[in-house]
Design a protein around this motif. Structure first.
Motif, short mmCIF file in Angstrom:
data_model
loop_
_atom_site.label_atom_id
_atom_site.label_comp_id
_atom_site.label_asym_id
_atom_site.label_seq_id
_atom_site.Cartn_x
_atom_site.Cartn_y
_atom_site.Cartn_z
N LEU A 59 9.33 -10.08 2.02
CA LEU A 59 8.42 -9.18 2.73
C LEU A 59 7.24 -8.91 1.80
N VAL A 60 6.06 -9.35 2.23
CA VAL A 60 4.85 -9.20 1.43
C VAL A 60 3.93 -8.23 2.16
N ASN A 61 3.36 -7.30 1.39
CA ASN A 61 2.47 -6.31 1.96
C ASN A 61 1.22 -6.17 1.10
N PHE A 62 0.08 -6.05 1.78
CA PHE A 62 -1.16 -5.68 1.11
C PHE A 62 -1.74 -4.50 1.85
N THR A 63 -2.13 -3.47 1.11
CA THR A 63 -2.75 -2.30 1.70
C THR A 63 -4.10 -2.08 1.04
N GLY A 64 -5.15 -2.04 1.84
CA GLY A 64 -6.48 -1.76 1.33
C GLY A 64 -6.73 -0.26 1.33
N ILE A 65 -7.34 0.23 0.26
CA ILE A 65 -7.57 1.66 0.07
C ILE A 65 -9.06 1.89 -0.24
N VAL A 66 -9.62 2.97 0.28
CA VAL A 66 -11.01 3.32 -0.02
C VAL A 66 -11.09 3.72 -1.49
N ARG A 67 -11.84 2.95 -2.25
CA ARG A 67 -11.97 3.25 -3.68
C ARG A 67 -13.29 3.96 -3.93
N GLY A 68 -13.29 4.80 -4.94
CA GLY A 68 -14.49 5.55 -5.29
C GLY A 68 -15.36 4.80 -6.26
N GLY A 69 -16.39 5.46 -6.70
CA GLY A 69 -17.33 4.88 -7.65
C GLY A 69 -18.75 5.04 -7.13
N ASP A 70 -19.71 5.10 -8.05
CA ASP A 70 -21.13 5.21 -7.69
C ASP A 70 -21.41 6.35 -6.74
N ASP A 71 -20.71 7.47 -6.91
CA ASP A 71 -20.91 8.66 -6.07
C ASP A 71 -20.54 8.45 -4.60
N LEU A 72 -19.71 7.47 -4.32
CA LEU A 72 -19.24 7.25 -2.96
C LEU A 72 -18.37 8.43 -2.53
N VAL A 73 -18.58 8.90 -1.32
CA VAL A 73 -17.77 10.00 -0.81
C VAL A 73 -16.95 9.61 0.41
N ALA A 74 -17.35 8.53 1.11
CA ALA A 74 -16.60 8.09 2.29
C ALA A 74 -17.04 6.68 2.68
N LEU A 75 -16.20 6.05 3.46
CA LEU A 75 -16.50 4.73 4.03
C LEU A 75 -16.33 4.86 5.54
N GLU A 76 -17.26 4.30 6.27
CA GLU A 76 -17.19 4.35 7.73
C GLU A 76 -17.12 2.94 8.28
N LEU A 77 -16.16 2.70 9.16
CA LEU A 77 -16.01 1.38 9.76
C LEU A 77 -16.25 1.47 11.26
N MET B 286 -6.53 -0.48 5.67
CA MET B 286 -5.82 -1.50 6.44
C MET B 286 -4.55 -1.93 5.74
N MET B 287 -3.73 -2.66 6.50
CA MET B 287 -2.49 -3.20 5.96
C MET B 287 -2.22 -4.55 6.61
N VAL B 288 -1.80 -5.49 5.80
CA VAL B 288 -1.28 -6.77 6.28
C VAL B 288 0.12 -6.89 5.70
N ALA B 289 1.09 -7.18 6.55
CA ALA B 289 2.46 -7.38 6.07
C ALA B 289 3.05 -8.60 6.77
N VAL B 290 3.85 -9.34 6.02
CA VAL B 290 4.45 -10.57 6.54
C VAL B 290 5.89 -10.64 6.05
N SER B 291 6.81 -10.94 6.98
CA SER B 291 8.17 -11.25 6.56
C SER B 291 8.47 -12.70 6.92
N ALA B 292 9.25 -13.33 6.07
CA ALA B 292 9.57 -14.75 6.22
C ALA B 292 10.91 -15.01 5.57
N PRO B 293 11.52 -16.15 5.90
CA PRO B 293 12.77 -16.49 5.23
C PRO B 293 12.60 -16.67 3.72
N HIS B 294 11.42 -17.16 3.30
CA HIS B 294 11.19 -17.46 1.89
C HIS B 294 9.84 -16.91 1.43
N ARG B 295 9.74 -16.60 0.14
CA ARG B 295 8.56 -15.93 -0.39
C ARG B 295 7.28 -16.74 -0.30
N ALA B 296 7.35 -18.05 -0.48
CA ALA B 296 6.12 -18.85 -0.47
C ALA B 296 5.38 -18.71 0.85
#
Length: 144
Positions: free
Chosen positions: A28-46, A89-99
């Motif tokens: 089970l592989v998961n990637f979660t994207g998170i709003v990161r700060g920096g350069d006085d960023l206060v929010a992200l709008e999509l 966001m999140m992407v998750a995948v389950s499979a019989p094998h890790r590759a």
């Protein structure tokens, strides 16, 4: 198999817990994207065009399922205004094998970054700016 475009936050643990219920999965592989700060960023709008966005994400997910031996997938992408530290966001995948799980997750992420129809605006203390596409995101598609 689930694709969701939503304003509301999601529960990563609950999503992965649902995917773990199928005992055929060895990975089970998961990637979660998170709003990161920096350069006085206060929010992200999509922003997005709903009819186009969901079908584009479903096409990315379907292509991954055609290429790899997968058991389950999740793509969740939020829209609206998001504060620093919130999940985008999140992407998750389950499979019989890790590759297969790793490759399918990377494939979906690469295509989400460059082909999913979202428009991002950064909100700073001093104003706003739209986020331009990155050459590196386009370059990542060449390996697929």
């Amino acid at each position: 198999m689930a694709v969701s475009v939503q304003v509301d936050a999601f529960d990563i643990g609950a999503e992965l817990g649902e995917m773990r219920k199928d005992t055929r999965a060895g990975a089970l592989v998961n990637f979660t994207g998170i709003v990161r700060g920096g350069d006085d960023l206060v929010a992200l709008e999509l922003e997005h065009y709903p009819a186009m966005t969901k079908s584009a994400l479903e096409a990315i997910e379907a292509e991954a399922r055609a290429r790899w031996d997968l058991i389950d997938t999740r793509i969740i992408h939020r829209v609206g205004r998001l504060a620093l530290g919130e999940e985008i966001m999140m992407v998750a995948v389950s499979a019989p094998h890790r590759a297969d799980a790793f490759q399918a997750a990377e494939f979906m992420m690469d295509f989400l970054k460059s082909r999913a129809p979202f428009w991002k605006k950064e909100h700073f203390k001093s104003g706003t700016q739209w986020v331009d596409a990155k050459d590196s995101d386009e370059g990542a598609l060449r390996r697929w």
